[in-house]
Design a protein around this motif. Structure first.
Motif, PDB file in Angstrom:
ATOM      1  N   ARG A  36       0.841  -1.199   0.000  1.00 47.37           N
ATOM      2  CA  ARG A  36       0.000   0.000   0.000  1.00 47.37           C
ATOM      3  C   ARG A  36       0.876   1.248   0.000  1.00 47.37           C
ATOM      4  NH1 ARG A  36      -2.910  -3.095   3.978  1.00 47.37           N
ATOM      5  NH2 ARG A  36      -2.224  -1.712   5.657  1.00 47.37           N
ATOM      6  N   ASP A  37       1.934   1.222  -0.758  1.00 44.07           N
ATOM      7  CA  ASP A  37       2.857   2.349  -0.844  1.00 44.07           C
ATOM      8  C   ASP A  37       2.101   3.608  -1.274  1.00 44.07           C
ATOM      9  OD1 ASP A  37       4.927   4.122  -1.339  1.00 44.07           O
ATOM     10  OD2 ASP A  37       6.171   2.664  -2.362  1.00 44.07           O
ATOM     11  N   MET A  60       9.990   1.868 -11.701  1.00 44.95           N
ATOM     12  CA  MET A  60      10.055   2.253 -10.301  1.00 44.95           C
ATOM     13  C   MET A  60      11.403   2.899  -9.955  1.00 44.95           C
ATOM     14  SD  MET A  60       7.245   1.825  -8.841  1.00 44.95           S
ATOM     15  CE  MET A  60       5.682   1.101  -9.315  1.00 44.95           C
ATOM     16  N   PRO A  61      11.357   4.064  -9.295  1.00 47.30           N
ATOM     17  CA  PRO A  61      12.599   4.767  -8.963  1.00 47.30           C
ATOM     18  C   PRO A  61      13.297   4.188  -7.742  1.00 47.30           C
ATOM     19  CG  PRO A  61      10.725   5.999  -8.145  1.00 47.30           C
ATOM     20  CD  PRO A  61      10.160   4.822  -8.896  1.00 47.30           C
ATOM     21  N   THR A 105      11.327   2.099  -3.892  1.00 52.64           N
ATOM     22  CA  THR A 105       9.948   2.296  -3.498  1.00 52.64           C
ATOM     23  C   THR A 105       9.071   1.410  -4.378  1.00 52.64           C
ATOM     24  OG1 THR A 105       8.218   3.942  -3.125  1.00 52.64           O
ATOM     25  CG2 THR A 105       9.601   4.246  -5.064  1.00 52.64           C
ATOM     26  N   TYR A 106       7.817   1.224  -3.963  1.00 55.77           N
ATOM     27  CA  TYR A 106       6.918   0.334  -4.702  1.00 55.77           C
ATOM     28  C   TYR A 106       5.837   1.092  -5.466  1.00 55.77           C
ATOM     29  CZ  TYR A 106       8.978  -2.596  -1.033  1.00 55.77           C
ATOM     30  OH  TYR A 106       9.853  -3.215  -0.168  1.00 55.77           O
ATOM     31  N   ALA A 107       5.890   2.425  -5.438  1.00 56.76           N
ATOM     32  CA  ALA A 107       4.952   3.262  -6.194  1.00 56.76           C
ATOM     33  C   ALA A 107       5.665   4.564  -6.530  1.00 56.76           C
ATOM     34  CB  ALA A 107       3.682   3.540  -5.390  1.00 56.76           C
ATOM     35  N   SER A 108       5.672   4.935  -7.779  1.00 51.21           N
ATOM     36  CA  SER A 108       6.440   6.114  -8.189  1.00 51.21           C
ATOM     37  C   SER A 108       5.746   7.426  -7.826  1.00 51.21           C
ATOM     38  CB  SER A 108       6.693   6.067  -9.696  1.00 51.21           C
ATOM     39  OG  SER A 108       5.475   5.972 -10.413  1.00 51.21           O
ATOM     40  N   THR A 109       4.415   7.429  -7.799  1.00 55.82           N
ATOM     41  CA  THR A 109       3.642   8.629  -7.459  1.00 55.82           C
ATOM     42  C   THR A 109       2.468   8.212  -6.576  1.00 55.82           C
ATOM     43  OG1 THR A 109       2.183   8.420  -9.388  1.00 55.82           O
ATOM     44  CG2 THR A 109       4.218   9.699  -9.676  1.00 55.82           C
ATOM     45  N   GLY A 112       0.026   6.581  -8.715  1.00 55.11           N
ATOM     46  CA  GLY A 112       0.592   5.690  -9.722  1.00 55.11           C
ATOM     47  C   GLY A 112       0.364   4.225  -9.401  1.00 55.11           C
ATOM     48  N   PRO A 113       0.696   3.355 -10.340  1.00 52.57           N
ATOM     49  CA  PRO A 113       0.518   1.916 -10.111  1.00 52.57           C
ATOM     50  C   PRO A 113       1.449   1.404  -9.012  1.00 52.57           C
ATOM     51  CG  PRO A 113       1.778   2.303 -12.118  1.00 52.57           C
ATOM     52  CD  PRO A 113       1.285   3.641 -11.656  1.00 52.57           C
TER      53      PRO A 113
END
Length: 273
Positions: A36-37, A60-61, A105-109, A112-113
């Motif tokens: 749930r990032d 993913m960054p 991280t597991y979500a870029s925004t 975002g997905p």
């Protein structure tokens, strides 16, 4: 009698099919909702060092801060990503000690997905590979909470100086069982049968020790109880489990921060010798 047997057999087949369908649906649900990032990234984790292509439209960054002096550390966060607090505290601390810190991280925004568990497993292995290219063998991998399992699978085909886990569960099934138990929900069958894949520390780390692995676990942790780790056969016997007294799931990393930081520095110094 013959017709009765056929009817019973048909009913059994229907029950098996129903259990399989429920299990497949439950497994897919767990795989998609476990992470749930929020996509919120504190400035203390630094700037984007590189991105990893995961799937169509999903890159993913990975953030970094600090210079490579004695080595590097990769920190895999829990299910809420870099908004959890642990990474924002330890990144500047390790950077001040001459350790370059990489935080995936597991979500870029925020909108975002988000990665599924299986995507996170493949993503993590690629992240470690990229860090290895930059740092050579002088790197430590750290995982917190759900990120502990991600970190364990990330090093399956790599050999860091050490693997440090915090707030870990021996397997996905045990983690789900603990979560359901806290909500007084009973599942009338082994959860292993309902999951698409029951990720586990035993599967990720194997039977033979390749590098030091330490788990820091709070004695008051109800989310990932220490009793799950100490159950016979739950994790490989060579793993070191450090009990953190009077610490719950959110307080363990705060209480153990000095030990975790010293372990990282010590492992990198020994690898550099």
């Amino acid at each position: 009698m013959h017709h009765l047997r056929r009817l019973v057999f048909a009913l059994v087949l229907c029950m098996v099919a129903l259990v399989a369908a429920v299990g497949l649906g439950f497994g897919r649900m767990v795989d998609h909702v476990a992470i749930r990032d929020s996509g919120l990234h504190p400035p203390s984790v630094g700037h984007v060092a590189f991105a990893v292509h995961v799937d169509d439209g999903i890159d993913m960054p990975v953030y970094s801060t600090g210079a490579i002096q004695i080595g590097c550390v990769v920190i895999f966060p829990g299910q809420h990503g870099l908004a959890g607090g642990f990474e924002g505290h330890i990144a500047p601390l390790m950077a001040s000690r001459g350790v370059a810190v990489f935080t995936p991280t597991y979500a870029s925004t925020p909108n975002g997905p988000k990665l599924t568990l299986e995507q996170a497993r493949r993503f993590a292995s690629e992240v470690v590979g990229q860090v290895e290219k930059r740092c050579g063998p002088r790197y430590v991998v750290v995982g917190r909470s759900l990120g502990s399992m991600v970190a364990a699978y990330a090093v399956k085909n790599h050999r860091p100086a050490a693997l440090l886990l915090e707030g870990a569960s021996p397997s996905l099934a045990m983690a789900v069982r603990s979560a359901l138990g806290r909500r007084l929900v009973q599942v009338p069958m082994p959860l292993e049968r309902l999951l698409i894949k029951n990720y586990s520390l035993r599967d990720a780390l194997g039977a033979e020790q390749r590098f030091p692995v330490t788990i820091f676990q709070g004695t008051l942790d109800l989310q990932t109880p220490i009793a799950d780790l100490t159950e016979p056969g739950a994790v490989p016997s060579w793993i070191e489990i450090v009990q953190v007294p009077d610490a719950d799931h959110q307080g363990t990393w705060k209480a153990a921060m000095p030990q975790i930081a010293d372990r990282i520095t010590g492992a990198l110094t020994n690898r550099a010798l």
